[in-house]
Design a protein around this motif. Structure first.
Motif, PDB file in Angstrom:
ATOM      1  N   SER A 161      28.617  66.357 -70.165  1.00  0.00           N
ATOM      2  CA  SER A 161      28.350  66.090 -68.752  1.00  0.00           C
ATOM      3  C   SER A 161      27.067  65.282 -68.575  1.00  0.00           C
ATOM      4  N   SER A 162      26.064  65.561 -69.412  1.00  0.00           N
ATOM      5  CA  SER A 162      24.752  64.923 -69.266  1.00  0.00           C
ATOM      6  C   SER A 162      24.734  63.484 -69.761  1.00  0.00           C
ATOM      7  N   THR A 163      25.477  63.216 -70.820  1.00  0.00           N
ATOM      8  CA  THR A 163      25.365  61.911 -71.491  1.00  0.00           C
ATOM      9  C   THR A 163      26.574  61.007 -71.296  1.00  0.00           C
ATOM     10  N   ALA A 232      18.873  68.922 -78.931  1.00  0.00           N
ATOM     11  CA  ALA A 232      19.109  68.086 -80.109  1.00  0.00           C
ATOM     12  C   ALA A 232      20.186  67.046 -79.826  1.00  0.00           C
ATOM     13  N   ASP A 233      21.282  67.485 -79.210  1.00  0.00           N
ATOM     14  CA  ASP A 233      22.407  66.565 -78.996  1.00  0.00           C
ATOM     15  C   ASP A 233      22.104  65.512 -77.935  1.00  0.00           C
ATOM     16  N   ILE A 234      21.456  65.905 -76.837  1.00  0.00           N
ATOM     17  CA  ILE A 234      21.124  64.920 -75.801  1.00  0.00           C
ATOM     18  C   ILE A 234      20.143  63.889 -76.356  1.00  0.00           C
ATOM     19  N   ALA A 316      12.051  73.273 -77.576  1.00  0.00           N
ATOM     20  CA  ALA A 316      13.091  72.937 -78.553  1.00  0.00           C
ATOM     21  C   ALA A 316      12.655  71.714 -79.348  1.00  0.00           C
ATOM     22  N   GLN A 317      13.475  71.349 -80.319  1.00  0.00           N
ATOM     23  CA  GLN A 317      13.188  70.203 -81.169  1.00  0.00           C
ATOM     24  C   GLN A 317      14.242  69.117 -80.944  1.00  0.00           C
ATOM     25  N   PRO A 318      13.840  67.850 -80.897  1.00  0.00           N
ATOM     26  CA  PRO A 318      14.824  66.769 -80.777  1.00  0.00           C
ATOM     27  C   PRO A 318      15.552  66.555 -82.093  1.00  0.00           C
ATOM     28  N   ASP A 319      16.633  65.823 -82.032  1.00  0.00           N
ATOM     29  CA  ASP A 319      17.377  65.490 -83.241  1.00  0.00           C
ATOM     30  C   ASP A 319      16.566  64.519 -84.114  1.00  0.00           C
ATOM     31  N   ARG A 320      16.868  64.515 -85.401  1.00  0.00           N
ATOM     32  CA  ARG A 320      16.147  63.624 -86.325  1.00  0.00           C
ATOM     33  C   ARG A 320      16.335  62.160 -85.956  1.00  0.00           C
TER      34      ARG A 320
END
Length: 334
Positions: A161-163, A232-234, A316-320
């Motif tokens: 929904s967000s992306t 992470a996914d966004i 949280a942590q962002p994706d690599r």
């Protein structure tokens, strides 16, 4: 377990449960040890029935979650996120935590009324009670996979929904500065602040399901699972879409330069930089962007900085991929 609807409603309200499956299981488990039902010679049968009830709940809750996911998967984007099925999934996740608590509480109460054969010492009784609690935990262990499956699906629906419109938003960013003589951007795009709005909405639903107690174990555990996956996914999808947008800008820029120049070393250098999201030699730090393309690049950098800040706000942590993207676009920053 058989129970009339009035008793079911009363049990659900009394135990703070949200699904019929959990309510039936808790009601039946409590009845096994009720004073008007329990008989000392049948203690082993009561334990056996308690374990059977827990296994029944584990199987029916897992089946219900799978059915909800399968049905909701036919929708997409915000439509799927706003479906009543999402509420139902959250209710099942809530009740798996509540069920574990209720089962352990009932086990402790049962241990206090069942005569224990063997040494009549506090250490012995404590050891037996701990063994029974461990058996209950093992019976409910597979529910962890059920909870994870439900949380993963809700998280994936939030991300979708967000992306879903990221590419369109980035094209809009490009059009805002292309041949418009707009001043250089100073803030992140408005759409970036809305990327995590669906996550906030779901967290509000979780608080509501837990009767407003935002500090409960269930709330914190579920929010943590969702935040880790969603952030992470966004961030990854943002990095990919932005990389593609920057690469398109570079290709367009190089194509225009080739039209203006005759063949030569400089033209070939431009050609080699076609697919570079950040062309070699580009460094906007400490500068005010003046070209349309550099304004767009600065806007992407501001948007990425905002995404990083919002991910941090969720602890949280962002994706690599996003972390690598941030390093790549450093020359576009302030």
């Amino acid at each position: 377990p058989a129970v009339d609807q009035v008793a079911l409603a009363q049990a659900k309200q009394g135990a703070g449960l949200l699904t019929d499956q959990a309510t039936r299981a808790v009601w039946a488990m409590n009845r096994c040890w009720a004073p008007d039902v329990y008989l000392e010679p049948l203690a082993s049968k009561c334990w056996q029935l308690t374990m059977q009830i827990l296994m029944w709940y584990q199987q029916t809750a897992d089946a219900a979650v799978r059915q909800l996911i399968q049905r909701n998967a036919a929708a997409s984007g915000s439509q799927a996120l706003e479906s009543p099925d999402i509420d139902s999934l959250l209710h099942h996740v809530h009740d798996t935590y509540a069920m574990r608590t209720a089962a352990l509480d009932q086990t402790r109460r049962a241990c206090s009324i069942v005569p224990l054969l063997g040494e009549d010492t506090r250490e012995y009784q404590t050891g037996v009670a701990a063994s029974l609690e461990s058996a209950v935990e093992q019976a409910l262990l597979s529910l962890d996979a059920t909870v994870r499956g439900a949380a993963d699906y809700v998280a994936a629906t939030i991300v979708s929904s967000s992306t879903g419109n990221l590419a369109a938003q980035l094209r809009r960013t490009t059009s805002q500065f292309r041949h418009t003589n707009r001043p250089p951007p100073a803030d992140a795009s408005a759409y970036v602040a809305k990327l995590f709005a669906p996550l906030s909405a779901i967290e509000a639903q979780i608080d509501k399901a837990n009767r407003g107690d935002s500090s409960g174990e269930f709330v914190q555990a579920l929010k943590r699972m969702l935040r880790e996956r969603v952030c992470a996914d966004i961030s990854r999808e943002f990095a990919r879409a932005s990389t593609d947008a920057l690469a398109t800008i570079s290709k367009t820029e190089a194509s225009l330069l080739r039209l203006r120049k005759s063949r030569g070393p400089s033209a070939r250098a431009d050609a080699r930089a076609d697919d570079q999201p950040v062309p070699p030699g580009t460094d906007l730090r400490g500068k005010v962007p003046d070209s349309d393309n550099d304004k767009i690049r600065r806007q992407v950098w501001l948007d990425a900085a905002k995404v990083a800040h919002m991910v941090g706000d969720y602890d949280a942590q962002p994706d690599r991929e996003f972390a690598s993207f941030v390093v790549m676009i450093r020359p576009l920053g302030i």
